[in-house]
Design a protein around this motif. Structure first.
Motif, short mmCIF file in Angstrom:
data_model
loop_
_atom_site.label_atom_id
_atom_site.label_comp_id
_atom_site.label_asym_id
_atom_site.label_seq_id
_atom_site.Cartn_x
_atom_site.Cartn_y
_atom_site.Cartn_z
N ASP A 161 9.15 -8.48 2.36
CA ASP A 161 8.84 -9.36 1.24
C ASP A 161 8.60 -8.55 -0.03
N VAL A 162 7.89 -7.43 0.11
CA VAL A 162 7.63 -6.57 -1.05
C VAL A 162 8.94 -5.99 -1.57
N SER A 163 9.78 -5.53 -0.67
CA SER A 163 11.08 -4.98 -1.06
C SER A 163 11.95 -6.04 -1.73
N GLY A 164 11.77 -7.31 -1.31
CA GLY A 164 12.58 -8.39 -1.84
C GLY A 164 12.38 -8.66 -3.32
N VAL A 165 11.26 -8.19 -3.88
CA VAL A 165 11.03 -8.36 -5.33
C VAL A 165 11.22 -7.03 -6.07
N GLY A 166 11.89 -6.08 -5.40
CA GLY A 166 12.25 -4.84 -6.07
C GLY A 166 11.21 -3.74 -6.02
N LEU A 167 10.17 -3.90 -5.18
CA LEU A 167 9.15 -2.87 -5.06
C LEU A 167 9.39 -2.03 -3.82
N ARG A 168 8.90 -0.78 -3.85
CA ARG A 168 8.94 0.09 -2.68
C ARG A 168 7.55 0.14 -2.08
N CYS A 169 7.41 -0.38 -0.87
CA CYS A 169 6.10 -0.40 -0.20
C CYS A 169 5.84 0.99 0.36
N GLN A 170 5.01 1.77 -0.33
CA GLN A 170 4.76 3.14 0.10
C GLN A 170 3.70 3.22 1.20
N LEU A 171 2.85 2.21 1.30
CA LEU A 171 1.77 2.28 2.28
C LEU A 171 1.32 0.88 2.66
N LEU A 172 1.20 0.62 3.95
CA LEU A 172 0.49 -0.55 4.46
C LEU A 172 -0.88 -0.08 4.88
N ASP A 173 -1.88 -0.47 4.13
CA ASP A 173 -3.23 0.06 4.32
C ASP A 173 -4.10 -0.97 5.03
N ALA A 174 -5.22 -0.52 5.56
CA ALA A 174 -6.20 -1.39 6.19
C ALA A 174 -7.48 -1.38 5.37
N VAL A 175 -8.25 -2.45 5.47
CA VAL A 175 -9.45 -2.62 4.66
C VAL A 175 -10.41 -1.43 4.75
N PRO A 176 -10.71 -0.90 5.95
CA PRO A 176 -11.68 0.22 5.99
C PRO A 176 -11.27 1.42 5.16
N PHE A 177 -9.96 1.78 5.18
CA PHE A 177 -9.51 2.91 4.38
C PHE A 177 -9.56 2.59 2.88
N ALA A 178 -9.19 1.36 2.52
CA ALA A 178 -9.23 0.97 1.12
C ALA A 178 -10.66 1.02 0.57
N LEU A 179 -11.63 0.54 1.36
CA LEU A 179 -13.02 0.57 0.93
C LEU A 179 -13.54 2.00 0.81
N ALA A 180 -13.19 2.84 1.78
CA ALA A 180 -13.65 4.23 1.73
C ALA A 180 -13.11 4.94 0.50
N ARG A 181 -11.84 4.68 0.17
CA ARG A 181 -11.27 5.30 -1.03
C ARG A 181 -11.91 4.75 -2.29
N ALA A 182 -12.19 3.44 -2.30
CA ALA A 182 -12.82 2.85 -3.49
C ALA A 182 -14.17 3.49 -3.76
N LEU A 183 -14.93 3.75 -2.71
CA LEU A 183 -16.22 4.40 -2.90
C LEU A 183 -16.06 5.81 -3.44
N SER A 184 -15.07 6.54 -2.92
CA SER A 184 -14.90 7.92 -3.36
C SER A 184 -14.39 8.00 -4.79
#
Length: 326
Positions: A161-184
């Motif tokens: 679906d992401v590719s269908g609008v012309g984007l390259r999906c570089q990463l499928l992330d999970a909430v725990p990793f996203a939160l950890a990065r947001a804190l850092s």
């Protein structure tokens, strides 16, 4: 299946995405899209949009075009300057597990954890995309390995679906990793100091203890989601859930500044939400008690709230009051 065991710091997508990127938060209640651009050493939000999915239940099938429809804004005047995208999947579409195995070489730990995880997914383990990571040793004898997985067909559907609008999906992330990065990213986090993050979503409340930019402990809280707060307000006011959310977002809870009449409304909202907030507090206290007894090095020194519900005026103060936390 893509299976990896890592001892290194979790990969930071913002390091490889140098100038601009599109972030896509795939929620069950809404799809949140944001375009960020580099501004010196910091990131700046260039545009953002929230698209409701009109999902009324705890699951949604993305193969039916829900995500593709939500991304249509990119073709209608919202075309980003970058084609690189990072997607965050909700906890309700992923599965988080933790296992303990005897200490050994990386290969031995990988093999033992693999067998334990295979036993926990007897029906579809080979049909899941899984990421494993090794924590600091719990004891000298045992190693703790965590894993997050998602069905491969779902991952491919979202990436398509992401590719269908012309984007390259570089990463499928999970909430725990996203939160950890947001804190850092958002603050100077001292080395080896645990900080808790809570993603208070419409369907799921995810508690993560992060340290050194990576998740060290993950737990999903039950029966205290943002959707339950909205449904309680909607039921009391005899309105639709979307209208309850609009009103609650406008007025907030009692700690927000306002006049006497507004304060009465906010106090009423606080009374409605109190049982749900108390369930959250009970879950939080049980979790902290568990950490104190089982892994005291992960007892957090601070707590950060994320998610749409956490942005309601006065909500953080109400939770802080009930939980006795800052």
């Amino acid at each position: 299946m893509n299976l990896a065991l890592s001892k290194s710091r979790s990969r930071q997508p913002h390091r490889s995405i140098r100038s601009a990127a599109v972030g896509i938060d795939v929620g069950l209640h809404a799809i949140k899209l944001v375009q960020v651009v580099a501004d010196g050493s910091r990131w700046k939000v260039a545009s953002r949009v929230t698209v409701p999915t009109r999902s009324s239940g705890p699951t949604v099938e993305f193969n039916d075009g829900v995500l593709a429809a939500s991304l249509s804004w990119l073709k209608n005047g919202g075309c980003p300057s970058s084609r690189r995208a990072v997607c965050v999947l909700p906890m309700s579409l992923t599965d988080a597990r933790a296992v303990e195995v005897p200490q050994g070489s990386d290969e031995e730990i990988h093999a033992m954890a693999l067998e334990l995880l295979r036993d926990q997914f007897p029906d579809d383990f080979d049909e899941r995309v899984t990421r494993m990571w090794l924590h600091s040793p719990t004891t000298e004898e045992m190693a703790r390995v965590s894993a997050i997985s998602v069905r491969e067909d779902l991952a491919e559907s979202i990436a398509g679906d992401v590719s269908g609008v012309g984007l390259r999906c570089q990463l499928l992330d999970a909430v725990p990793f996203a939160l950890a990065r947001a804190l850092s990213i958002s603050q100077e986090q001292p080395k080896d100091v645990p900080i808790a993050a809570i993603d208070w979503g419409h369907h799921t409340v995810t508690f993560v203890v992060a340290m050194n930019g990576r998740p060290e402990f993950v737990r999903v809280f039950r029966d205290c989601s943002g959707g339950e707060i909205m449904e309680a307000v909607a039921s009391t006011l005899c309105v639709e859930t979307n209208e309850a959310q609009r009103v609650l977002t406008s007025f907030g809870f009692a700690s927000a500044a306002g006049g006497a009449a507004t304060d009465r409304i906010r106090n009423a909202f606080g009374t409605i939400a109190k049982p749900i907030a108390q369930r959250f507090v009970d879950e939080l206290k049980r979790t902290l008690t568990y950490l104190r007894h089982q892994n005291s090095r992960l007892v957090p020194t601070d707590l950060r709230l994320f998610g749409g519900i956490a942005t309601i005026p006065g909500f953080a103060d109400m939770i802080s009051h009930h939980a006795g936390l800052n």
